[in-house]
Design a protein around this motif. Structure first.
Motif, mmCIF file in Angstrom:
data_model
loop_
_atom_site.group_PDB
_atom_site.id
_atom_site.type_symbol
_atom_site.label_atom_id
_atom_site.label_comp_id
_atom_site.label_asym_id
_atom_site.label_seq_id
_atom_site.Cartn_x
_atom_site.Cartn_y
_atom_site.Cartn_z
ATOM 1 N N SER A 212 21.315 36.749 28.151
ATOM 2 C CA SER A 212 22.472 36.304 27.371
ATOM 3 C C SER A 212 23.726 37.090 27.757
ATOM 4 N N GLN A 213 23.552 38.374 28.104
ATOM 5 C CA GLN A 213 24.697 39.187 28.523
ATOM 6 C C GLN A 213 25.246 38.739 29.866
ATOM 7 N N THR A 214 24.357 38.635 30.850
ATOM 8 C CA THR A 214 24.815 38.436 32.217
ATOM 9 C C THR A 214 25.254 37.010 32.500
ATOM 10 N N LEU A 215 24.956 36.072 31.615
ATOM 11 C CA LEU A 215 25.501 34.721 31.772
ATOM 12 C C LEU A 215 27.026 34.738 31.855
ATOM 13 N N LEU A 216 27.657 35.728 31.212
ATOM 14 C CA LEU A 216 29.118 35.769 31.148
ATOM 15 C C LEU A 216 29.755 36.360 32.398
ATOM 16 N N TYR A 217 28.998 37.139 33.188
ATOM 17 C CA TYR A 217 29.616 37.926 34.246
ATOM 18 C C TYR A 217 30.240 37.119 35.386
ATOM 19 N N PRO A 218 29.582 36.093 35.954
ATOM 20 C CA PRO A 218 30.133 35.475 37.168
ATOM 21 C C PRO A 218 31.516 34.859 37.002
ATOM 22 N N GLY A 219 31.890 34.455 35.801
ATOM 23 C CA GLY A 219 33.201 33.846 35.589
ATOM 24 C C GLY A 219 33.949 34.472 34.430
ATOM 25 N N VAL A 220 33.756 35.782 34.230
ATOM 26 C CA VAL A 220 34.381 36.416 33.064
ATOM 27 C C VAL A 220 35.900 36.306 33.118
ATOM 28 N N ASP A 221 36.470 36.330 34.326
ATOM 29 C CA ASP A 221 37.916 36.157 34.433
ATOM 30 C C ASP A 221 38.327 34.752 34.011
ATOM 31 N N ARG A 222 37.479 33.760 34.305
ATOM 32 C CA ARG A 222 37.764 32.380 33.881
ATOM 33 C C ARG A 222 37.635 32.249 32.364
ATOM 34 N N LEU A 223 36.678 32.961 31.782
ATOM 35 C CA LEU A 223 36.493 32.911 30.331
ATOM 36 C C LEU A 223 37.707 33.471 29.597
ATOM 37 N N VAL A 224 38.189 34.660 30.008
ATOM 38 C CA VAL A 224 39.334 35.245 29.307
ATOM 39 C C VAL A 224 40.588 34.419 29.544
ATOM 40 N N ALA A 225 40.686 33.774 30.715
ATOM 41 C CA ALA A 225 41.837 32.894 30.966
ATOM 42 C C ALA A 225 41.797 31.690 30.038
ATOM 43 N N ALA A 226 40.603 31.110 29.832
ATOM 44 C CA ALA A 226 40.476 29.958 28.931
ATOM 45 C C ALA A 226 40.784 30.334 27.492
ATOM 46 N N MET A 227 40.569 31.604 27.134
ATOM 47 C CA MET A 227 40.907 32.079 25.785
ATOM 48 C C MET A 227 42.397 32.388 25.639
ATOM 49 N N GLY A 228 43.120 32.342 26.747
ATOM 50 C CA GLY A 228 44.547 32.645 26.690
ATOM 51 C C GLY A 228 44.840 34.127 26.671
ATOM 52 N N LEU A 229 43.911 34.959 27.180
ATOM 53 C CA LEU A 229 44.084 36.405 27.160
ATOM 54 C C LEU A 229 44.622 36.898 28.497
ATOM 55 N N GLY A 230 45.320 38.016 28.464
ATOM 56 C CA GLY A 230 45.701 38.705 29.689
ATOM 57 C C GLY A 230 47.033 38.331 30.284
ATOM 58 N N SER A 231 47.617 37.213 29.899
ATOM 59 C CA SER A 231 48.920 36.788 30.425
ATOM 60 C C SER A 231 48.956 36.818 31.951
ATOM 61 N N GLY A 232 47.895 36.347 32.570
ATOM 62 C CA GLY A 232 47.831 36.306 34.025
ATOM 63 C C GLY A 232 47.088 37.464 34.644
ATOM 64 N N ASN A 233 47.004 38.620 33.956
ATOM 65 C CA ASN A 233 46.265 39.772 34.471
ATOM 66 C C ASN A 233 44.835 39.695 33.950
ATOM 67 N N TYR A 234 44.034 38.870 34.591
ATOM 68 C CA TYR A 234 42.698 38.599 34.063
ATOM 69 C C TYR A 234 41.715 39.730 34.344
ATOM 70 N N LEU A 235 42.001 40.573 35.357
ATOM 71 C CA LEU A 235 41.165 41.746 35.581
ATOM 72 C C LEU A 235 41.285 42.704 34.404
ATOM 73 N N ASP A 236 42.499 42.918 33.941
ATOM 74 C CA ASP A 236 42.721 43.817 32.806
ATOM 75 C C ASP A 236 42.076 43.263 31.537
ATOM 76 N N ALA A 237 42.272 41.980 31.259
ATOM 77 C CA ALA A 237 41.678 41.377 30.065
ATOM 78 C C ALA A 237 40.160 41.380 30.150
ATOM 79 N N SER A 238 39.613 41.115 31.342
ATOM 80 C CA SER A 238 38.162 41.137 31.519
ATOM 81 C C SER A 238 37.604 42.535 31.294
#
Length: 403
Positions: free
Chosen positions: A19-45
């Motif tokens: 359940s944990q590792t399901l999120l890892y391969p696209g974690v940057d895509r997940l935080v982007a879909a949540m509207g987090l990070g304002s473009g800096n998806y590494l920082d939000a991830s």
């Protein structure tokens, strides 16, 4: 009965890790879909993953203390799994609404605080079974490895369906874990305590536990590093999709999972020294090589192939070390403090994962990926150099391994 319980508890650990590792391969895509990070998806991830493992480090002792008070583990494994499922579901509901960053991190922290109860206490229950510490910790190790091995490619495929699908899948898995615990016998020993204070007390009474704790910290730090920095690095440097990134991560997690049980059995037969020392001697060097591959090979395809070979090598070395390190914790701990010692080991591991996510993410964001890989590999090598001399002074009898 022990074999059935060992299998059931390994499945609990496997499902939590999946359940944990399901999120890892696209974690940057997940935080982007949540509207987090304002473009800096590494920082939000970075902060999205860090929130869970900060909760792991802080809450593991609380779950242990609660289990001690009641004198049972199973109700708390089930409760942690169900509450963790609710946490994943809450994140899935919040995601499309583009919530505030602080709200996501609070829910993520609570979800992690719940999930660690199922994970940590299931591992403690495995340690309670007897019949060979390497066998029991090998079962835990193969469950961890197979959960992450399957989670990486499966998560990549789920992201291709939608950015929130991995969250809902994780919620379903943890719900099943809550039900699976009903078939397990409770072997919690009396008089054992697993709180943070007790874990520190056990470390004072048995200072040699600092050795496997240090190795556990280092190994989980590199795992946290690859979960975030490795994922984003593969996505950006080699232009991989989430599914392709998941397959690349699986090149590490598959051998890491499949080889842990046989390597754990071998450590029961031949001792802990050889796998831990041999693995640590090369682990950090291979991590450095993975980070240097892009610059060493002018052709992108050749660089990716070198990285993928490196991921397989890291997986094999990790499988060599991990079950022997966990078994060493049980070897060194007094009989009445095995759960305490494993609780401390899990706290050290969670802090290591947190250091890998936050340290690696911040360094990659500020100084680039080569510096981040130098941090991860160099830290592993440094900790190994410091800990190996102390490790070689330890004397572990064969009788202690099977106590």
């Amino acid at each position: 009965m022990s074999s059935r319980d060992r299998t059931a508890l390994a499945l609990v650990v496997w499902a939590v890790m999946l359940s944990q590792t399901l999120l890892y391969p696209g974690v940057d895509r997940l935080v982007a879909a949540m509207g987090l990070g304002s473009g800096n998806y590494l920082d939000a991830s970075t902060w999205f993953l860090a929130a869970e493992f900060a909760a792991f480090a802080l809450a593991a002792g609380v779950w242990g203390a609660a289990s001690d008070t009641v004198g049972r583990r199973i109700p708390f494994v089930a409760a942690g799994a169900v509450l963790g499922a609710l946490g994943y579901g809450a994140l899935g509901l919040l995601g499309p609404t583009e919530p505030a960053m602080w709200l996501v991190l609070v829910v993520r922290f609570l979800q992690g605080a719940a999930t660690v109860g199922a994970f940590s206490l299931a591992m403690s229950m495995l340690a309670d079974l007897g019949e060979g510490n390497g066998r029991n910790m090998g079962a835990a190790g193969i469950a961890i490895g197979l959960g992450t091995a399957l989670g990486a490619p499966l998560g990549g495929q789920l992201y291709s369906i939608g950015p929130f699908v991995p969250l809902w899948t994780g919620a379903g898995l943890l719900t099943l874990v809550g039900a699976a615990t009903l078939v397990v016998s409770d072997h919690a020993p009396t008089g054992e305590h697993e709180g943070v204070r007790e874990a520190l007390g056990a470390l004072r009474r048995t200072p040699s536990l600092a050795v496997p704790f240090a190795f556990g910290f280092a190994d989980r730090m590199t795992a946290g590093f690859f979960a975030l920095v490795g994922t984003v690095y593969f996505r950006t440097a080699f232009e991989l999709s989430p599914a392709e990134t998941g397959i690349t991560l699986a090149l590490f997690f598959a051998p890491f999972g499949l080889l842990q049980y046989p390597f754990g059995r071998l450590s029961d037969r031949f001792g802990r020294t050889a796998p831990i020392v041999a693995g640590s001697a090369f682990y950090g060097i291979v991590v450095l090589g993975i980070g240097a591959a892009e610059g060493a090979f002018p052709a992108r395809g050749d660089a990716l192939l070198a990285v993928q070979f490196g991921m397989v090598a890291v997986g094999v070395l990790g499988a060599l070390m991990a079950p022997a390190t966990m078994a060493l914790v049980v070897d060194l701990a007094p009989t009445g403090e095995r759960g305490v010692a494993l609780g401390g080991f899990n706290i050290a591991g969670s802090l290591g994962f947190l250091a890998g996510v936050v340290g690696g993410g911040l360094i990659a964001d500020d100084f680039g990926y080569p510096a981040a890989f130098a941090f991860a590999g160099g830290a592993e090598i440094l900790l190994a150099l410091v800990a190996i001399p102390a490790f070689l002074r330890l004397q572990i009898s064969r009788e202690k391994m099977f106590s």
